[in-house]
Design a protein around this motif. Structure first.
Motif, PDB file in Angstrom:
ATOM      1  N   ASN A 178       1.089   2.819  -9.745  1.00  0.00           N
ATOM      2  CA  ASN A 178      -0.367   2.707  -9.628  1.00  0.00           C
ATOM      3  C   ASN A 178      -0.761   2.233  -8.223  1.00  0.00           C
ATOM      4  N   GLU A 226      -3.084   2.960  -6.311  1.00  0.00           N
ATOM      5  CA  GLU A 226      -4.514   2.786  -6.063  1.00  0.00           C
ATOM      6  C   GLU A 226      -4.944   1.325  -6.192  1.00  0.00           C
ATOM      7  N   LEU A 227      -4.143   0.532  -6.912  1.00  0.00           N
ATOM      8  CA  LEU A 227      -4.449  -0.886  -7.042  1.00  0.00           C
ATOM      9  C   LEU A 227      -4.450  -1.576  -5.680  1.00  0.00           C
ATOM     10  N   GLU A 246      -5.256  -0.243  -2.842  1.00  0.00           N
ATOM     11  CA  GLU A 246      -6.488   0.111  -2.158  1.00  0.00           C
ATOM     12  C   GLU A 246      -7.627  -0.801  -2.597  1.00  0.00           C
ATOM     13  N   GLU A 247      -7.686  -1.090  -3.890  1.00  0.00           N
ATOM     14  CA  GLU A 247      -8.736  -1.964  -4.413  1.00  0.00           C
ATOM     15  C   GLU A 247      -8.598  -3.375  -3.840  1.00  0.00           C
ATOM     16  N   VAL A 248      -7.368  -3.858  -3.798  1.00  0.00           N
ATOM     17  CA  VAL A 248      -7.129  -5.218  -3.288  1.00  0.00           C
ATOM     18  C   VAL A 248      -7.473  -5.296  -1.807  1.00  0.00           C
ATOM     19  N   ALA A 261      -9.552  -3.434  -0.163  1.00  0.00           N
ATOM     20  CA  ALA A 261     -11.004  -3.330  -0.023  1.00  0.00           C
ATOM     21  C   ALA A 261     -11.675  -4.680  -0.280  1.00  0.00           C
ATOM     22  N   GLU A 262     -11.201  -5.374  -1.302  1.00  0.00           N
ATOM     23  CA  GLU A 262     -11.762  -6.691  -1.614  1.00  0.00           C
ATOM     24  C   GLU A 262     -11.436  -7.692  -0.510  1.00  0.00           C
ATOM     25  N   GLN A 310     -11.033  -6.985   2.631  1.00  0.00           N
ATOM     26  CA  GLN A 310     -11.895  -6.659   3.757  1.00  0.00           C
ATOM     27  C   GLN A 310     -13.297  -7.210   3.550  1.00  0.00           C
ATOM     28  N   LYS A 311     -13.815  -7.094   2.330  1.00  0.00           N
ATOM     29  CA  LYS A 311     -15.140  -7.635   2.020  1.00  0.00           C
ATOM     30  C   LYS A 311     -15.171  -9.146   2.244  1.00  0.00           C
TER      31      LYS A 311
END
Length: 251
Positions: free
Chosen positions: A48, A50-51, A53-55, A57-58, A60-61
């Protein structure tokens, strides 16, 4: 089991980013358990991806939010009525627009015309931060402009330099413009040697770095930053000015 895997993913992702949250895991798992969890997480992430990528992205935010908070301290000083940068400003108004600029930047010249129009229409004060990054001509021009403030002609000199159609390649051009706006050129040359001038330019470079400025022009209005000179710069500035009037964290 799924909750355990997702929770343990934090440990695995942290490991991938060379962050070792030992204090948070030692009390929960022994070495053998950690090793087993990491192997489970590794297998899970490979299936998985894509997990990640989510982490990321968070992450970076979070970093952007932290950077925004850190910028407030610098912006608060720039906007202050007591700011030393008030000496290098044009116009008067209840909102301060800060611009990092370079005299050899064609986009700065383009933006300057927009700023001039907006000062009359929206009652703003534009504070100019000399940010000479486009060669020796830019540096000497900034030194001369800052020194011109000592004769009370910073705005007039700045206006004349920004009205030039050609790139500033030599000192002759700079001093010719200085003479045309009524500056005592000999005094200007003397004032340019004041250590305060280069110290202020160095501070400007450090300030730009702290605010994340990467090129010219760069604008700050309230909590809004506008890099470059986009085609809709006028509209972006008007929107930012209106938002600043409603209130901002850095004002």
């Amino acid at each position: 089991m799924k909750k355990l895997v997702i929770a343990a993913a934090v440990l695995a992702v942290s490991t991938l980013f060379t962050i070792q949250p030992r204090a948070a895991t030692t009390d929960q798992f022994n070495d053998e358990q950690e090793k087993a969890i990491q192997e489970i997480v590794r297998s899970y992430l490979l299936k998985n991806p894509e997990l990640l990528e989510e982490v990321i992205a968070e992450l970076q935010k979070k970093r952007e939010a932290e950077a925004a908070v850190a910028r407030q301290e610098y912006l608060r000083e720039l906007y202050s009525a007591d700011s030393k940068y008030k000496r290098f400003s044009m116009g008067k108004g209840d909102v301060v627009v800060v611009e990092f600029m370079d005299y050899n930047c064609p986009f700065c010249r383009k933006a300057y015309a927009t700023l001039r129009d907006l000062m009359d229409e929206t009652d703003i004060e534009v504070r100019l931060i000399e940010f000479p990054v486009l060669g020796p001509g830019s540096t000497v021009a900034s030194q001369a402009a800052l020194a011109a403030e000592k004769q009370g002609k910073y705005v007039e000199f700045h206006d004349a330099l920004m009205s030039l159609s050609q790139r500033i390649e030599n000192e002759e051009t700079i001093f010719k413009v200085a003479e045309e706006v009524g500056l005592d050129v000999d005094q200007l040359k003397t004032d340019m040697q004041d250590p305060e001038i280069n110290a202020l330019i160095d501070e400007n470079l450090q300030l730009a770095d702290a605010l994340g400025v990467q090129g010219t022009p760069a604008f700050f209005v309230g909590d809004t930053s506008i890099p470059g000179a986009p085609e809709n710069l006028r509209d972006e500035l008007i929107t930012a000015i209106a938002e600043a009037r409603e209130g901002c964290a850095a004002c």
